[in-house]
Design a protein around this motif. Structure first.
Motif, PDB file in Angstrom:
ATOM      1  N   GLN A 137       0.853  -1.196   0.000  1.00  0.00           N
ATOM      2  CA  GLN A 137       0.000   0.000   0.000  1.00  0.00           C
ATOM      3  C   GLN A 137       0.888   1.245   0.000  1.00  0.00           C
ATOM      4  OE1 GLN A 137      -3.392   0.106   0.153  1.00  0.00           O
ATOM      5  NE2 GLN A 137      -4.153  -1.449   1.525  1.00  0.00           N
ATOM      6  N   TYR A 138       0.612   2.176  -0.879  1.00  0.00           N
ATOM      7  CA  TYR A 138       1.372   3.422  -0.916  1.00  0.00           C
ATOM      8  C   TYR A 138       0.495   4.660  -0.793  1.00  0.00           C
ATOM      9  CZ  TYR A 138       5.450   0.722  -2.264  1.00  0.00           C
ATOM     10  OH  TYR A 138       6.487  -0.170  -2.272  1.00  0.00           O
ATOM     11  N   GLY A 139      -0.743   4.588  -1.198  1.00  0.00           N
ATOM     12  CA  GLY A 139      -1.599   5.772  -1.215  1.00  0.00           C
ATOM     13  C   GLY A 139      -2.233   6.071   0.126  1.00  0.00           C
ATOM     14  N   GLY A 140      -2.885   7.222   0.209  1.00  0.00           N
ATOM     15  CA  GLY A 140      -3.552   7.656   1.424  1.00  0.00           C
ATOM     16  C   GLY A 140      -4.872   6.957   1.685  1.00  0.00           C
ATOM     17  N   ARG A 141      -5.398   6.236   0.707  1.00  0.00           N
ATOM     18  CA  ARG A 141      -6.621   5.452   0.878  1.00  0.00           C
ATOM     19  C   ARG A 141      -6.250   3.979   0.893  1.00  0.00           C
ATOM     20  NH1 ARG A 141     -11.032   7.245  -3.484  1.00  0.00           N
ATOM     21  NH2 ARG A 141     -12.258   5.757  -2.291  1.00  0.00           N
ATOM     22  N   SER A 142      -6.480   3.303   2.008  1.00  0.00           N
ATOM     23  CA  SER A 142      -6.157   1.878   2.072  1.00  0.00           C
ATOM     24  C   SER A 142      -7.289   1.021   1.526  1.00  0.00           C
ATOM     25  CB  SER A 142      -5.825   1.462   3.508  1.00  0.00           C
ATOM     26  OG  SER A 142      -6.922   1.693   4.347  1.00  0.00           O
ATOM     27  N   SER A 143      -8.470   1.598   1.396  1.00  0.00           N
ATOM     28  CA  SER A 143      -9.637   0.890   0.889  1.00  0.00           C
ATOM     29  C   SER A 143     -10.211   1.694  -0.275  1.00  0.00           C
ATOM     30  CB  SER A 143     -10.668   0.748   2.015  1.00  0.00           C
ATOM     31  OG  SER A 143     -11.853   0.169   1.545  1.00  0.00           O
ATOM     32  N   PHE A 144     -10.362   1.038  -1.424  1.00  0.00           N
ATOM     33  CA  PHE A 144     -10.913   1.745  -2.579  1.00  0.00           C
ATOM     34  C   PHE A 144     -11.549   0.742  -3.524  1.00  0.00           C
ATOM     35  CE2 PHE A 144      -6.455   0.864  -3.395  1.00  0.00           C
ATOM     36  CZ  PHE A 144      -6.406   0.412  -4.706  1.00  0.00           C
ATOM     37  N   ALA A 145     -12.418   1.230  -4.387  1.00  0.00           N
ATOM     38  CA  ALA A 145     -13.113   0.382  -5.350  1.00  0.00           C
ATOM     39  C   ALA A 145     -13.583   1.226  -6.508  1.00  0.00           C
ATOM     40  CB  ALA A 145     -14.309  -0.300  -4.689  1.00  0.00           C
ATOM     41  N   GLY A 146     -13.821   0.575  -7.634  1.00  0.00           N
ATOM     42  CA  GLY A 146     -14.374   1.260  -8.787  1.00  0.00           C
ATOM     43  C   GLY A 146     -14.253   0.422 -10.033  1.00  0.00           C
ATOM     44  N   GLY A 201      -6.080   5.572  -3.644  1.00  0.00           N
ATOM     45  CA  GLY A 201      -5.559   4.240  -3.392  1.00  0.00           C
ATOM     46  C   GLY A 201      -4.408   3.973  -4.346  1.00  0.00           C
ATOM     47  N   VAL A 202      -3.275   3.553  -3.823  1.00  0.00           N
ATOM     48  CA  VAL A 202      -2.123   3.218  -4.657  1.00  0.00           C
ATOM     49  C   VAL A 202      -1.524   1.921  -4.137  1.00  0.00           C
ATOM     50  CG1 VAL A 202       0.141   3.906  -5.531  1.00  0.00           C
ATOM     51  CG2 VAL A 202      -1.602   5.659  -5.097  1.00  0.00           C
ATOM     52  N   LYS A 203      -1.511   0.919  -4.989  1.00  0.00           N
ATOM     53  CA  LYS A 203      -0.845  -0.348  -4.663  1.00  0.00           C
ATOM     54  C   LYS A 203       0.172  -0.627  -5.759  1.00  0.00           C
ATOM     55  CE  LYS A 203      -3.905  -2.903  -1.713  1.00  0.00           C
ATOM     56  NZ  LYS A 203      -4.623  -4.153  -1.477  1.00  0.00           N
ATOM     57  N   ALA A 204       1.329  -1.144  -5.351  1.00  0.00           N
ATOM     58  CA  ALA A 204       2.374  -1.488  -6.303  1.00  0.00           C
ATOM     59  C   ALA A 204       3.240  -2.585  -5.709  1.00  0.00           C
ATOM     60  CB  ALA A 204       3.217  -0.260  -6.632  1.00  0.00           C
ATOM     61  N   TRP A 218     -15.365  -4.588 -11.915  1.00  0.00           N
ATOM     62  CA  TRP A 218     -15.177  -3.834 -10.667  1.00  0.00           C
ATOM     63  C   TRP A 218     -14.041  -4.404  -9.834  1.00  0.00           C
ATOM     64  CZ3 TRP A 218     -17.500   0.304  -7.968  1.00  0.00           C
ATOM     65  CH2 TRP A 218     -18.340   1.077  -8.783  1.00  0.00           C
ATOM     66  N   LEU A 219     -13.166  -3.522  -9.382  1.00  0.00           N
ATOM     67  CA  LEU A 219     -12.065  -3.883  -8.501  1.00  0.00           C
ATOM     68  C   LEU A 219     -12.363  -3.361  -7.109  1.00  0.00           C
ATOM     69  CD1 LEU A 219      -8.313  -3.722  -9.202  1.00  0.00           C
ATOM     70  CD2 LEU A 219      -9.186  -2.578  -7.169  1.00  0.00           C
ATOM     71  N   TYR A 220     -12.136  -4.212  -6.119  1.00  0.00           N
ATOM     72  CA  TYR A 220     -12.278  -3.856  -4.708  1.00  0.00           C
ATOM     73  C   TYR A 220     -10.936  -4.137  -4.046  1.00  0.00           C
ATOM     74  CZ  TYR A 220     -17.238  -4.014  -5.753  1.00  0.00           C
ATOM     75  OH  TYR A 220     -18.473  -3.787  -6.315  1.00  0.00           O
ATOM     76  N   SER A 221     -10.429  -3.175  -3.285  1.00  0.00           N
ATOM     77  CA  SER A 221      -9.118  -3.330  -2.667  1.00  0.00           C
ATOM     78  C   SER A 221      -9.137  -2.825  -1.234  1.00  0.00           C
ATOM     79  CB  SER A 221      -8.073  -2.542  -3.473  1.00  0.00           C
ATOM     80  OG  SER A 221      -6.808  -2.616  -2.860  1.00  0.00           O
ATOM     81  N   ASP A 222      -8.460  -3.551  -0.356  1.00  0.00           N
ATOM     82  CA  ASP A 222      -8.239  -3.101   1.022  1.00  0.00           C
ATOM     83  C   ASP A 222      -6.949  -3.731   1.514  1.00  0.00           C
ATOM     84  OD1 ASP A 222      -8.927  -5.744   1.703  1.00  0.00           O
ATOM     85  OD2 ASP A 222     -10.852  -5.193   2.588  1.00  0.00           O
ATOM     86  N   SER A 223      -6.714  -3.674   2.797  1.00  0.00           N
ATOM     87  CA  SER A 223      -5.460  -4.192   3.342  1.00  0.00           C
ATOM     88  C   SER A 223      -5.322  -5.710   3.197  1.00  0.00           C
ATOM     89  CB  SER A 223      -5.335  -3.809   4.823  1.00  0.00           C
ATOM     90  OG  SER A 223      -5.254  -2.400   4.936  1.00  0.00           O
ATOM     91  N   ASP A 224      -6.420  -6.423   3.003  1.00  0.00           N
ATOM     92  CA  ASP A 224      -6.364  -7.870   2.805  1.00  0.00           C
ATOM     93  C   ASP A 224      -5.979  -8.253   1.383  1.00  0.00           C
ATOM     94  OD1 ASP A 224      -6.976  -8.636   5.399  1.00  0.00           O
ATOM     95  OD2 ASP A 224      -9.130  -8.751   5.013  1.00  0.00           O
ATOM     96  N   GLY A 225      -6.280  -7.410   0.426  1.00  0.00           N
ATOM     97  CA  GLY A 225      -5.944  -7.748  -0.949  1.00  0.00           C
ATOM     98  C   GLY A 225      -6.871  -7.117  -1.962  1.00  0.00           C
ATOM     99  N   ILE A 226      -6.906  -7.717  -3.140  1.00  0.00           N
ATOM    100  CA  ILE A 226      -7.680  -7.206  -4.278  1.00  0.00           C
ATOM    101  C   ILE A 226      -8.583  -8.317  -4.781  1.00  0.00           C
ATOM    102  CG2 ILE A 226      -7.530  -6.438  -6.676  1.00  0.00           C
ATOM    103  CD1 ILE A 226      -4.795  -5.194  -5.952  1.00  0.00           C
ATOM    104  N   VAL A 227      -9.861  -7.992  -4.979  1.00  0.00           N
ATOM    105  CA  VAL A 227     -10.794  -8.913  -5.633  1.00  0.00           C
ATOM    106  C   VAL A 227     -11.453  -8.194  -6.800  1.00  0.00           C
ATOM    107  CG1 VAL A 227     -11.184 -10.316  -3.566  1.00  0.00           C
ATOM    108  CG2 VAL A 227     -12.719  -8.402  -4.051  1.00  0.00           C
ATOM    109  N   VAL A 228     -11.860  -8.976  -7.789  1.00  0.00           N
ATOM    110  CA  VAL A 228     -12.465  -8.428  -8.996  1.00  0.00           C
ATOM    111  C   VAL A 228     -13.763  -9.156  -9.285  1.00  0.00           C
ATOM    112  CG1 VAL A 228     -12.182  -8.136 -11.494  1.00  0.00           C
ATOM    113  CG2 VAL A 228     -10.249  -7.712  -9.963  1.00  0.00           C
ATOM    114  N   ALA A 229     -14.790  -8.367  -9.597  1.00  0.00           N
ATOM    115  CA  ALA A 229     -16.101  -8.890  -9.976  1.00  0.00           C
ATOM    116  C   ALA A 229     -16.467  -8.345 -11.345  1.00  0.00           C
ATOM    117  CB  ALA A 229     -17.156  -8.476  -8.951  1.00  0.00           C
TER     118      ALA A 229
END
Length: 160
Positions: free
Chosen positions: A27-36, A110-113, A145-156
């Protein structure tokens, strides 16, 4: 979308509908949870298309960047990420490197890398956009749709 539902809760409710990314992103961004809804770029050590998209209106989307897993150059830094935050992007997932990590933490994005590298990328314009990309056992399709949080990334395939 301001905050995403917890990925663990989504898996518990919709497990068969979801793909779960096996890559252990940082996690690098200021939002640890994001989706869209997903937008995509595929590039190798050249962030021209990434910049083009992230400096356009985001409308709550998440940009998934398939950088081939390269950590040699950064594909997103503070200037591009700052424009993305101001432009309404929910987040960016980079299968590669970012830079300016201290500044990224201060952005409402949200920034993950995979990691970071201070080296700038090439600017030749190589790559493609708005096509499915795949890594970590997931196919990221534009519009899914991508959903991301501290546990990981899921896609629907649809908004849940």
């Amino acid at each position: 979308m301001t905050d995403a539902p917890a990925t663990a809760d989504l898996i518990d409710r919709h497990g068969d509908e979801l793909q779960s990314c096996e890559v252990q992103f940082r996690q690098y961004g200021g939002r640890s949870s994001f989706a869209g809804p997903i937008a995509t770029v595929k590039c190798h050590e050249d962030n021209t298309l990434v910049k083009l998209l992230l400096t356009s209106p985001g409308e709550g989307r998440v940009l998934v960047v398939d950088g081939g897993g390269s950590l040699r150059t950064a594909l997103v830094g503070d200037v591009i990420a700052g424009a993305a935050a101001k432009g309404g992007w929910a987040g960016v997932v980079v299968y590669g490197a970012v830079r300016d990590v201290d500044a990224l933490r201060g952005l409402h994005l949200g920034v993950k890398a995979l990691g970071s590298n201070p080296r700038r990328s090439a600017k030749a314009g190589a790559g493609s956009a708005d096509e499915p990309v795949a890594f970590g056992g997931v196919v990221f399709r534009p519009g899914a749709w991508l959903y991301s949080d501290s546990d990981g990334i899921v896609v629907a395939e649809r908004r849940l």
